[in-house]
Design an enzyme around this catalytic site. Structure first.
Site, short mmCIF file in Angstrom:
data_model
loop_
_atom_site.label_atom_id
_atom_site.label_comp_id
_atom_site.label_asym_id
_atom_site.label_seq_id
_atom_site.Cartn_x
_atom_site.Cartn_y
_atom_site.Cartn_z
N PRO A 4 0.83 -1.21 0.00
CA PRO A 4 0.00 0.00 0.00
C PRO A 4 0.87 1.26 0.00
O PRO A 4 1.85 1.34 0.73
CB PRO A 4 -0.79 -0.12 1.31
N GLU A 5 0.52 2.18 -0.86
CA GLU A 5 1.25 3.44 -0.95
C GLU A 5 0.33 4.57 -0.46
O GLU A 5 -0.75 4.32 0.03
CB GLU A 5 1.70 3.68 -2.40
#
Ligand SMILES: [Zn+2]
Length: 277
Positions: A4-5
């Site tokens: 996840p960014e």
């Protein structure tokens, strides 16, 4: 497997905020001892004051338990497979993935994590929670500031964008998407950009991240939002994971290059430059 960014973490924080803010904590339960690296403070009786994103982490702020005690912050790093899930009432959860729960006066926040790389970090003051790198969506990150940050760097642009001590929150997916959108080669030296290119990079960074947030992030692996839904940005990616497929701007095939042990996707025609890692 992708991590996840910024847009995925922002999605989680925005969805959790209305469910958690104002609620008081009944108790914190930690099922996985690995989440107890360092002292775990008493949480019962505290109120959730805010839920926000800090870099790639979800940051929960808790009130002081009494006049004499300090407020408290918990930063949750989801890493590869961590998920924060909010439920109100009974929930069928996979016990094997359960690492922690925060029971509230209404509802419950679960931390699930198959690979167990996610972390909890506790802080006693707000300044400690601020990451080293600038937030790409903050007002502080102007084109001029970006130009100063880039100047002198001989690192490739792709590698530079992944450093968390310059800009905090970008990872492999959005670095490739931003550089395609800005029409700049990922293999260019970060310090070699001219003023117009820096401005394109600055605009593309905001545009891509804001669009991804509107689409609740990208789902490739385990990323799901707080109610267990997937994001939809994977349907809008221009280059990431599209090797050999036509560039939506010029029709040439997208190429994949291994750069620092990770895949970089670009269009050689739209992003002219060297191709070396
Ligand atoms: Zn192209």
């Amino acid at each position: 497997l992708t991590v996840p960014e910024l847009p995925e973490v922002e999605t989680v924080a925005r969805q959790l905020a209305p469910r958690l803010v104002g609620r008081s904590v009944r108790r914190l339960r930690i099922f996985d001892p690995r989440l107890r690296a360092g002292p775990t403070p008493a949480l019962g009786g505290r109120r959730v004051l805010s839920v926000a994103r800090s870099g790639k982490r979800v940051l929960l702020e808790f009130s002081a338990r009494s006049e004499r005690r300090d407020p408290l912050w918990l930063a949750v790093h989801l890493r590869m497979t961590g998920r924060l899930l909010w439920t109100d009432g009974a929930a069928a959860l996979d016990r094997a993935r359960l690492r922690a729960a925060i029971d509230l006066d209404r509802g419950r926040l679960w931390f699930l994590d198959t690979r167990r790389f996610g972390t909890f970090t506790w802080y006693r003051s707000r300044p400690e929670t601020v990451p080293d790198g600038l937030d790409p969506l903050s007002a502080e990150l102007t084109a001029e500031r970006l130009e100063r940050l880039l100047s002198g760097s001989r690192q490739s642009l792709k590698a530079w964008l992944l450093r968390q001590d310059r800009l905090a929150g970008l990872g492999n997916i959005y670095a490739s998407e931003i550089l395609w959108s800005a029409r700049i080669s990922p293999f260019r030296a970060a310090g070699s950009l001219g003023g117009a290119e820096v401005r394109r990079l600055h605009r593309a960074t905001r545009r891509i991240l804001e669009r991804a947030i509107r689409n609740c992030g990208t789902t490739f692996s385990d990323f799901q939002d707080v109610e267990g839904r997937s994001g939809s940005y994977q349907n809008r990616l221009a280059v990431y994971d599209r090797e050999g497929r036509p560039c939506v701007r010029c029709g040439r095939p997208i190429r994949r290059t291994v750069q620092q042990q990770r895949s970089t996707f670009d269009c050689a025609a739209c992003q002219p430059g060297p191709r070396s890692a």
